[in-house]
Design a protein around this motif. Structure first.
Motif, mmCIF file in Angstrom:
data_model
loop_
_atom_site.group_PDB
_atom_site.id
_atom_site.type_symbol
_atom_site.label_atom_id
_atom_site.label_comp_id
_atom_site.label_asym_id
_atom_site.label_seq_id
_atom_site.Cartn_x
_atom_site.Cartn_y
_atom_site.Cartn_z
ATOM 1 N N PRO A 1 0.899 -1.090 0.010
ATOM 2 C CA PRO A 1 0.142 0.088 0.124
ATOM 3 C C PRO A 1 1.119 1.473 -0.034
ATOM 4 O O PRO A 1 1.775 1.268 0.585
ATOM 5 C CB PRO A 1 -0.798 -0.059 1.269
ATOM 6 N N THR A 2 0.234 2.190 -0.659
ATOM 7 C CA THR A 2 1.135 3.472 -0.482
ATOM 8 C C THR A 2 0.319 4.915 -0.188
ATOM 9 O O THR A 2 -0.841 4.882 -0.046
ATOM 10 C CB THR A 2 1.439 3.820 -2.230
ATOM 11 N N CYS A 3 1.274 5.714 0.362
ATOM 12 C CA CYS A 3 0.588 7.044 0.984
ATOM 13 C C CYS A 3 0.727 8.070 -0.323
ATOM 14 O O CYS A 3 0.551 9.276 0.029
ATOM 15 C CB CYS A 3 1.332 7.256 2.075
ATOM 16 N N CYS A 4 0.965 7.779 -1.663
ATOM 17 C CA CYS A 4 1.209 8.913 -2.537
ATOM 18 C C CYS A 4 -0.049 8.590 -3.577
ATOM 19 O O CYS A 4 -0.694 7.826 -3.562
ATOM 20 C CB CYS A 4 2.363 8.606 -3.505
ATOM 21 N N THR A 5 -0.491 9.730 -4.085
ATOM 22 C CA THR A 5 -1.330 9.866 -5.191
ATOM 23 C C THR A 5 -0.719 10.151 -6.410
ATOM 24 O O THR A 5 0.419 10.554 -6.717
ATOM 25 C CB THR A 5 -2.526 10.679 -4.904
ATOM 26 N N LYS A 6 -1.495 10.343 -7.753
ATOM 27 C CA LYS A 6 -1.190 10.561 -8.601
ATOM 28 C C LYS A 6 -0.463 12.247 -8.980
ATOM 29 O O LYS A 6 0.519 12.337 -9.300
ATOM 30 C CB LYS A 6 -1.918 10.443 -9.978
ATOM 31 N N ARG A 7 -1.114 12.829 -8.168
ATOM 32 C CA ARG A 7 -0.906 14.304 -7.921
ATOM 33 C C ARG A 7 0.426 14.449 -7.208
ATOM 34 O O ARG A 7 1.591 15.181 -7.791
ATOM 35 C CB ARG A 7 -1.994 15.097 -7.531
ATOM 36 N N MET A 8 0.768 13.706 -6.033
ATOM 37 C CA MET A 8 1.908 13.812 -5.366
ATOM 38 C C MET A 8 3.116 13.156 -6.220
ATOM 39 O O MET A 8 4.146 13.910 -6.052
ATOM 40 C CB MET A 8 1.631 12.785 -3.899
ATOM 41 N N GLU A 9 2.882 12.106 -7.075
ATOM 42 C CA GLU A 9 3.907 11.727 -8.206
ATOM 43 C C GLU A 9 4.417 12.778 -9.014
ATOM 44 O O GLU A 9 5.493 12.734 -9.160
ATOM 45 C CB GLU A 9 3.433 10.250 -8.557
ATOM 46 N N GLU A 10 3.477 13.540 -9.469
ATOM 47 C CA GLU A 10 3.610 14.512 -10.451
ATOM 48 C C GLU A 10 4.577 15.546 -9.800
ATOM 49 O O GLU A 10 5.590 15.974 -10.061
ATOM 50 C CB GLU A 10 2.686 15.013 -10.915
ATOM 51 N N GLN B 1 8.206 14.324 -8.903
ATOM 52 C CA GLN B 1 8.728 14.171 -10.182
ATOM 53 C C GLN B 1 9.514 15.530 -10.447
ATOM 54 O O GLN B 1 10.979 15.907 -10.770
ATOM 55 C CB GLN B 1 7.860 13.864 -11.452
ATOM 56 N N ILE B 2 8.763 16.768 -10.240
ATOM 57 C CA ILE B 2 9.433 18.138 -10.559
ATOM 58 C C ILE B 2 10.446 18.357 -9.341
ATOM 59 O O ILE B 2 11.478 18.708 -9.918
ATOM 60 C CB ILE B 2 8.246 19.167 -10.279
#
Length: 511
Positions: A66-75, A78-79
């Motif tokens: 399980p992860t505590c990240c969302t797609k928005r957090m991943e983006e 990345q920056i």
């Protein structure tokens, strides 16, 4: 009794368990991950998960856990990964960039001072020795050194032109005040005739040719040296801001911030893993390495060639002595020159005129000038030598940049548990590739495609300054300077020989 190998295994398992426990103090909460994410991104962020989730929307930080990240957090991560890496690269190059830029500025300032000092020496010569013509000569002296400065700093003016122009303008003054006083003062046409006759009569002997040769050699070498330093700064600025590819950015994210999604904020990437990511991301930059090495070697050889008549400092500061020699030679041959001018320009009849005397204040002009330039260790040649000695330390800079990034900043110390892109492990088991594009075909972490046009452009610019085959320079200084100019993209270049300087068009010199 436990053996050493068993104790080591137990210690490693303990460390793994300890690091594993940092996934989250509370397995049902993402509070710590969220706090760290907001701290890293400097502000509150909405939509953070309160508890670990499946993470099916993630594209890079994919995990069976399980992860505590969302797609928005991943983006956003990345920056951040790009920014972190860019900052580390700029920090790594800062010392080299500062070395070149400071010396380029110091050399330019010193050359400006030398030109002003040489102009003052020449003005003092006229004021002290040829006072009657000093005021009239002032404009020619000023223009001569202004043109020298323009050429030195890259303008399209040429030493043969401004040297000839100076001695052309000097001859009517010498003729009027030393050879036949009062004759040329009132007639512009007659003065122009005397001026035009200078190259045929050669009143100054071979001095104009010698001045032309020394000015062309020394100014040209210094001009090329400055151009090369500015190119070095351009190379560093380009690589400091080179954009990362999509593949590289995803790899940096996986290495730097995907562990955070699992609560492994304290983890560091394995050394081999970090090298694969860094060498993949910097594969194009590493292609600069042989050209950068050759660039520094060429700077060394050019610097070594800049001595004697090719060293701009003694050439400029002793120029007034050659001007004095030229005037004295014309004065000594005054009777012959007067007869020849009379044949060419005729005999004007009019009363002599009195020219105003100079009012040059040498003490005022030299106030605040850097007269220490000629004092022992402070010569321009010694400054160049010190700079080259410091620059040699950076010959392998681009070849070792990826390694420096991992060793100094990112990677975990040898022997400690580390992140391998998926989980905390005892060691990285994938093959570690070398530097450069060709070595990346087997890189398990980053896919490198083709070449980078920006890097190719920089390599082409370096190739104009250096010649990779046979050490770049031939044995004679003339060929050294010719090749430097040719590879600096000049449409014309100076051909310097014993007889002086001639302007030539030779397109195929490199072949």
């Amino acid at each position: 009794m436990e053996g050493p190998s068993r104790r080591v295994r137990v210690s490693c398992l303990f460390l793994l368990a300890l690091l594993g426990s940092t996934r989250s103090e509370d397995a049902l909460s993402c509070e710590e991950v969220g706090k760290l994410f907001q701290w890293r991104l400097a502000g509150a962020v909405k939509g953070l998960p309160e508890s670990p989730r499946a993470g099916t929307d993630l594209q890079v930080c994919i995990s069976k856990n399980p992860t505590c990240c969302t797609k928005r957090m991943e983006e956003r991560y990345q920056i951040a990964a790009r920014q972190d890496t860019r900052q580390v690269l700029q920090t790594a190059s800062s010392t080299l960039k500062l070395l070149i830029s400071r010396n380029a500025a110091a050399f330019q300032e010193t050359l400006e001072t030398l030109i002003k000092q040489a102009e003052n020496y020449t003005s003092v010569l006229f004021c002290n020795t040829y006072r009657n013509m000093a005021l009239e000569a002032a404009a020619s002296v000023q223009r001569f050194f202004a043109d020298a400065a323009l050429f030195l700093f890259g303008a399209d003016v040429h030493p043969d032109e401004f040297v000839n122009r100076f001695f052309d303008s000097l001859f009517p003054l010498v003729y009027n005040h030393l050879i036949s006083p009062g004759v040329t003062g009132g007639s512009g046409e007659y003065a122009e005739c005397v001026r035009a006759a200078r190259r045929e009569l050669r009143p100054f002997g071979d001095v104009p040719r010698r001045v032309m040769g020394q000015m062309a050699r020394s100014l040209l070498a210094s001009r090329t040296f400055l151009q090369a330093l500015n190119l070095g700064i351009e190379v560093i600025n380009t690589t400091d801001h080179l954009p990362f590819s999509k593949e590289c950015t995803r790899a940096l994210l996986r290495m730097r911030y995907c562990p955070h999604c699992q609560g492994l904020a304290l983890s560091k990437p394995c050394g081999g893993y970090c090298l694969n990511v860094a060498r993949g991301c910097l594969a194009h930059t590493a292609e600069l390495s042989p050209h950068w090495h050759a660039y520094i070697r060429s700077l060394e050889e050019l610097s070594e060639a800049m001595h004697g008549a090719n060293d701009v400092e003694p050439v400029l500061l002793n120029l007034h002595l050659l001007v004095n020699e030229a005037v004295m030679q014309a004065h000594l041959n005054g009777h012959r020159l007067s007869e020849q001018v009379n044949k060419i320009c005729g005999h004007p009849v009019r009363p002599p005129t009195q020219s105003p005397r100079c009012s040059f204040d040498w003490n005022k002009e030299k106030h605040g000038m850097k007269t220490s330039l000629r004092n022992g260790e402070e010569t321009l040649a010694n400054r160049r030598k010190e700079f080259i000695n410091s620059l040699r330390l950076f010959r392998t800079f681009y070849g070792g940049l990826a390694d420096q990034l991992c060793v100094n900043e990112f990677a975990a110390a040898d022997g400690l548990p580390c992140w391998n892109g998926e989980d905390i492990v005892a060691s990285y088991t994938q093959r570690v590739v070398g530097n450069g594009i060709r070595a990346q075909s087997g890189n398990p972490e980053v896919k490198v495609k083709g070449t980078d046009p920006v890097i190719n452009q920089i390599i082409d610019k370096l190739k104009h300054i250096i010649q990779e085959d046979n050490g770049y320079f031939a044995s004679s200084l003339n060929i050294k300077l010719e090749k430097w100019i040719y590879h600096s993209e000049w449409q014309k270049y100076w051909h310097v020989g014993e007889g002086g300087v001639e302007w030539s068009h030779i397109r195929d010199l490199a072949e």
